[in-house]
Design a protein around this motif. Structure first.
Motif, PDB file in Angstrom:
ATOM      1  N   LEU A 129       0.813  -1.224   0.000  1.00 41.11           N
ATOM      2  CA  LEU A 129       0.000   0.000   0.000  1.00 41.11           C
ATOM      3  C   LEU A 129       0.843   1.269   0.000  1.00 41.11           C
ATOM      4  O   LEU A 129       0.302   2.368  -0.166  1.00 41.11           O
ATOM      5  CB  LEU A 129      -0.921   0.007   1.224  1.00 41.11           C
ATOM      6  CG  LEU A 129      -2.128  -0.942   1.194  1.00 41.11           C
ATOM      7  CD1 LEU A 129      -2.858  -0.904   2.529  1.00 41.11           C
ATOM      8  CD2 LEU A 129      -3.082  -0.596   0.058  1.00 41.11           C
ATOM      9  N   GLY A 130       2.145   1.116   0.193  1.00 42.95           N
ATOM     10  CA  GLY A 130       3.043   2.273   0.146  1.00 42.95           C
ATOM     11  C   GLY A 130       3.458   2.811   1.497  1.00 42.95           C
ATOM     12  O   GLY A 130       4.089   3.874   1.580  1.00 42.95           O
ATOM     13  N   PHE A 131       3.129   2.100   2.581  1.00 38.76           N
ATOM     14  CA  PHE A 131       3.516   2.544   3.915  1.00 38.76           C
ATOM     15  C   PHE A 131       4.884   1.974   4.275  1.00 38.76           C
ATOM     16  O   PHE A 131       5.361   1.015   3.676  1.00 38.76           O
ATOM     17  CB  PHE A 131       2.473   2.105   4.950  1.00 38.76           C
ATOM     18  CG  PHE A 131       1.095   2.625   4.668  1.00 38.76           C
ATOM     19  CD1 PHE A 131       0.849   3.986   4.587  1.00 38.76           C
ATOM     20  CD2 PHE A 131       0.030   1.753   4.439  1.00 38.76           C
ATOM     21  CE1 PHE A 131      -0.418   4.471   4.315  1.00 38.76           C
ATOM     22  CE2 PHE A 131      -1.237   2.227   4.169  1.00 38.76           C
ATOM     23  CZ  PHE A 131      -1.470   3.592   4.096  1.00 38.76           C
ATOM     24  N   GLY A 132       5.494   2.572   5.305  1.00 32.94           N
ATOM     25  CA  GLY A 132       6.818   2.134   5.739  1.00 32.94           C
ATOM     26  C   GLY A 132       6.767   1.293   6.997  1.00 32.94           C
ATOM     27  O   GLY A 132       5.697   0.861   7.455  1.00 32.94           O
ATOM     28  N   GLN A 133       7.967   1.099   7.573  1.00 38.01           N
ATOM     29  CA  GLN A 133       8.078   0.251   8.757  1.00 38.01           C
ATOM     30  C   GLN A 133       7.296   0.808   9.939  1.00 38.01           C
ATOM     31  O   GLN A 133       6.738   0.055  10.741  1.00 38.01           O
ATOM     32  CB  GLN A 133       9.550   0.091   9.141  1.00 38.01           C
ATOM     33  CG  GLN A 133      10.409  -0.558   8.067  1.00 38.01           C
ATOM     34  CD  GLN A 133      11.047   0.456   7.136  1.00 38.01           C
ATOM     35  OE1 GLN A 133      10.531   1.568   6.956  1.00 38.01           O
ATOM     36  NE2 GLN A 133      12.164   0.104   6.545  1.00 38.01           N
ATOM     37  N   LEU A 134       7.261   2.146  10.056  1.00 38.86           N
ATOM     38  CA  LEU A 134       6.552   2.758  11.179  1.00 38.86           C
ATOM     39  C   LEU A 134       5.073   2.401  11.149  1.00 38.86           C
ATOM     40  O   LEU A 134       4.454   2.168  12.195  1.00 38.86           O
ATOM     41  CB  LEU A 134       6.734   4.274  11.143  1.00 38.86           C
ATOM     42  CG  LEU A 134       6.021   5.065  12.253  1.00 38.86           C
ATOM     43  CD1 LEU A 134       6.498   4.615  13.631  1.00 38.86           C
ATOM     44  CD2 LEU A 134       6.244   6.562  12.064  1.00 38.86           C
ATOM     45  N   ALA A 135       4.494   2.343   9.956  1.00 33.44           N
ATOM     46  CA  ALA A 135       3.074   2.012   9.844  1.00 33.44           C
ATOM     47  C   ALA A 135       2.790   0.611  10.349  1.00 33.44           C
ATOM     48  O   ALA A 135       1.762   0.367  10.997  1.00 33.44           O
ATOM     49  CB  ALA A 135       2.614   2.160   8.392  1.00 33.44           C
ATOM     50  N   VAL A 136       3.706  -0.326  10.064  1.00 38.98           N
ATOM     51  CA  VAL A 136       3.524  -1.690  10.553  1.00 38.98           C
ATOM     52  C   VAL A 136       3.514  -1.700  12.079  1.00 38.98           C
ATOM     53  O   VAL A 136       2.676  -2.350  12.717  1.00 38.98           O
ATOM     54  CB  VAL A 136       4.640  -2.622  10.022  1.00 38.98           C
ATOM     55  CG1 VAL A 136       4.461  -4.044  10.562  1.00 38.98           C
ATOM     56  CG2 VAL A 136       4.646  -2.635   8.500  1.00 38.98           C
ATOM     57  N   GLY A 137       4.439  -0.939  12.681  1.00 38.66           N
ATOM     58  CA  GLY A 137       4.474  -0.848  14.136  1.00 38.66           C
ATOM     59  C   GLY A 137       3.241  -0.179  14.707  1.00 38.66           C
ATOM     60  O   GLY A 137       2.696  -0.619  15.726  1.00 38.66           O
ATOM     61  N   LEU A 138       2.769   0.885  14.038  1.00 39.99           N
ATOM     62  CA  LEU A 138       1.579   1.596  14.520  1.00 39.99           C
ATOM     63  C   LEU A 138       0.333   0.716  14.471  1.00 39.99           C
ATOM     64  O   LEU A 138      -0.459   0.691  15.419  1.00 39.99           O
ATOM     65  CB  LEU A 138       1.349   2.860  13.678  1.00 39.99           C
ATOM     66  CG  LEU A 138       2.209   4.075  13.998  1.00 39.99           C
ATOM     67  CD1 LEU A 138       1.989   5.174  12.966  1.00 39.99           C
ATOM     68  CD2 LEU A 138       1.900   4.604  15.396  1.00 39.99           C
ATOM     69  N   ILE A 139       0.169  -0.013  13.370  1.00 39.99           N
ATOM     70  CA  ILE A 139      -0.990  -0.907  13.250  1.00 39.99           C
ATOM     71  C   ILE A 139      -0.945  -1.976  14.330  1.00 39.99           C
ATOM     72  O   ILE A 139      -1.947  -2.298  14.977  1.00 39.99           O
ATOM     73  CB  ILE A 139      -1.031  -1.550  11.855  1.00 39.99           C
ATOM     74  CG1 ILE A 139      -1.368  -0.505  10.782  1.00 39.99           C
ATOM     75  CG2 ILE A 139      -2.033  -2.703  11.825  1.00 39.99           C
ATOM     76  CD1 ILE A 139      -2.796  -0.052  10.771  1.00 39.99           C
ATOM     77  N   SER A 140       0.245  -2.551  14.555  1.00 38.73           N
ATOM     78  CA  SER A 140       0.379  -3.600  15.570  1.00 38.73           C
ATOM     79  C   SER A 140       0.093  -3.051  16.963  1.00 38.73           C
ATOM     80  O   SER A 140      -0.616  -3.676  17.766  1.00 38.73           O
ATOM     81  CB  SER A 140       1.789  -4.208  15.520  1.00 38.73           C
ATOM     82  OG  SER A 140       2.036  -4.814  14.263  1.00 38.73           O
ATOM     83  N   THR A 141       0.643  -1.871  17.264  1.00 41.60           N
ATOM     84  CA  THR A 141       0.399  -1.246  18.565  1.00 41.60           C
ATOM     85  C   THR A 141      -1.083  -0.957  18.771  1.00 41.60           C
ATOM     86  O   THR A 141      -1.664  -1.253  19.829  1.00 41.60           O
ATOM     87  CB  THR A 141       1.207   0.055  18.685  1.00 41.60           C
ATOM     88  OG1 THR A 141       2.584  -0.265  18.891  1.00 41.60           O
ATOM     89  CG2 THR A 141       0.747   0.891  19.871  1.00 41.60           C
ATOM     90  N   THR A 142      -1.727  -0.364  17.761  1.00 42.01           N
ATOM     91  CA  THR A 142      -3.130  -0.007  17.858  1.00 42.01           C
ATOM     92  C   THR A 142      -3.993  -1.248  18.061  1.00 42.01           C
ATOM     93  O   THR A 142      -4.939  -1.249  18.866  1.00 42.01           O
ATOM     94  CB  THR A 142      -3.579   0.744  16.591  1.00 42.01           C
ATOM     95  OG1 THR A 142      -2.731   1.875  16.400  1.00 42.01           O
ATOM     96  CG2 THR A 142      -5.012   1.212  16.716  1.00 42.01           C
ATOM     97  N   THR A 143      -3.668  -2.315  17.342  1.00 43.74           N
ATOM     98  CA  THR A 143      -4.423  -3.564  17.477  1.00 43.74           C
ATOM     99  C   THR A 143      -4.313  -4.121  18.893  1.00 43.74           C
ATOM    100  O   THR A 143      -5.312  -4.525  19.506  1.00 43.74           O
ATOM    101  CB  THR A 143      -3.908  -4.603  16.464  1.00 43.74           C
ATOM    102  OG1 THR A 143      -4.119  -4.117  15.136  1.00 43.74           O
ATOM    103  CG2 THR A 143      -4.618  -5.926  16.633  1.00 43.74           C
ATOM    104  N   LEU A 144      -3.104  -4.147  19.428  1.00 45.48           N
ATOM    105  CA  LEU A 144      -2.892  -4.699  20.769  1.00 45.48           C
ATOM    106  C   LEU A 144      -3.530  -3.822  21.842  1.00 45.48           C
ATOM    107  O   LEU A 144      -4.073  -4.331  22.825  1.00 45.48           O
ATOM    108  CB  LEU A 144      -1.391  -4.870  21.031  1.00 45.48           C
ATOM    109  CG  LEU A 144      -0.690  -5.918  20.158  1.00 45.48           C
ATOM    110  CD1 LEU A 144       0.818  -5.887  20.384  1.00 45.48           C
ATOM    111  CD2 LEU A 144      -1.240  -7.309  20.436  1.00 45.48           C
TER     112      LEU A 144
END
Length: 415
Positions: free
Chosen positions: A51-66
């Protein structure tokens, strides 16, 4: 008659003796969720990168989910006794359907973060969703004594094995793209639709559960004489959970992709074998703890697994790295059943429900803080930092646990 005989035979194989047959519905539902969690944890970072996002987005999604899962767990603990369990389970299944459809259709970060917070995605190797406390409460009503212990063991095993199988399914988007000509983005979105479809099947399964309430009306007992022990355990468990949050499966997948260029299909195969080893380690935990004790099993299997993780950060080849990570998987899950058993053994019987909640919620919140930090470290190019930090913190946790509780007997007393 033949169908009834086959159904009875399957029920006997699936359920321990003395367990209500309705528990088989929960085991099947857990298996379906495990499969979905297995492929989503592997595909999520690849999806966000496409989708064009970087590593920070992966961390943000994981944090938000948890974070969302931790808050949902706390809310279930507060209001769950006022609402029918079956109704909450049905709501969770609908939420799973909505989560899959939303992730399949959305492309902007902020809407995805909102869905991650209120939805049911699981970026980690364990079950951290809204389903867990609800299914646990229902399972606890389905059996008593040793049959209940055996039922929970099968529930955990089904979750671990199904997640391993689900990780293999992470290779399906590559096959779909290759054979149909669909873009990688479209192929991954198909898997989110599969996730939503599984939610619909789980909804149908939950509808077959009898609409009964708890068998007991026993009041909850607050923490009393064991408060000090439980607070110390909760603080230490939070350190362990924060360390684990630095390297949830989605972030480990991202690390393998960035460091070695591993494909999503190959990552899925790795997590399949890692999941099998993790499930096997949980089976080995009980006999080992009978020989060396609960605390020693927690500590002396965890430290070698953390050393393997730190070594993997510096391993020069993919083969050696995967071997070290698989060795870690074979050891790292032995503390899961022993940790729960240890908490229950160092508090009085009346305090056990409160102790379980008091140690679980801070652990979930601590785990939620870490993925964004890990994403930042990966984004800065410090690829080995999350692995080293995770391993070092876990070793510090293990040593602190051993020092703080080496004189506490697993019966609520002290030596």
């Amino acid at each position: 008659m033949a169908k009834r005989a086959v159904r009875a035979r399957l029920s006997t194989l699936l359920l321990p003796e003395g367990v209500d047959e309705g528990a088989s519905i929960l085991l099947v539902a857990r298996g379906l969720r495990g499969i979905c969690d297995g492929f989503i944890a592997v595909l999520l970072p690849g999806y966000l990168l496409v989708l064009g996002f970087g590593q920070l987005a992966v961390g943000l999604i994981s944090t938000t989910t948890l974070f969302g899962s931790a808050i949902a767990t706390a809310l279930v603990g507060l209001v769950g006794n006022r609402i029918a369990q079956r109704g909450l389970l049905l709501f969770a299944a609908v939420l799973m359907m909505a989560t899959g459809l939303a992730f399949a259709g959305l492309s902007s970060l902020w809407p995805l973060l909102v869905v991650a917070f209120i939805g049911t995605l699981n970026p980690s190797s364990g079950d951290v969703s809204l389903f867990l406390p609800l299914e646990h409460a229902r399972l606890a009503e389905a059996a008593t004594g040793d049959a209940r212990t055996a039922l929970f063991a099968r529930y955990s095993l089904v979750g671990g094995l199904s997640a391993a199988v689900g990780a293999l399914a992470a290779g399906l988007p590559g096959s779909i793209s290759a054979h149909s000509g669909a873009s990688p983005l479209t192929a991954i979105r198909v898997m989110f639709i599969v996730y939503a479809t599984a939610g619909f099947v789980i909804l149908l399964l939950y509808r077959r559960l009898p609409a009964r309430e708890s068998r007991t009306d026993a009041p909850r007992v607050p923490l009393g004489p064991s408060r000090g022990i439980v607070i110390r355990l909760a603080l230490l468990f939070s350190v362990d959970a924060f360390a684990g949050g630095l390297l949830v499966n989605s972030l480990l997948t991202l690390w393998l992709i960035q460091r070695f260029g591993l494909s999503l299909g190959a990552a899925g195969q790795f997590f399949f074998w890692a999941g099998l080893l993790g499930a096997g380690s949980q089976l080995a935990a009980a006999p080992l703890s009978r020989r060396i004790g609960l605390l020693n099993t927690m500590v002396f299997t965890h430290i070698p697994s953390s050393l393997c993780l730190i070594a993997a950060a510096f391993a020069p080849t993919l083969t050696l790295t995967l071997a070290l990570l698989l060795a870690r998987s074979a050891l790292s899950q032995m503390d899961v059943p022993t940790r729960s058993a240890y908490v229950m053994s160092v508090v009085t019987s009346g305090e056990r429900p409160a102790a379980a909640s008091f140690t679980a919620v801070p652990r979930s919140l601590a785990a939620a803080l870490a993925p964004t930090l890990s994403g930042v470290l990966l984004g800065l190019g410090w690829l080995g930092a999350p692995l080293v930090a995770c391993g070092a913190l876990k070793i510090a946790y293990d040593l602190s646990l051993l020092v703080a509780f080496r004189h506490v007997r697993p019966d609520g007393g002290s030596s």
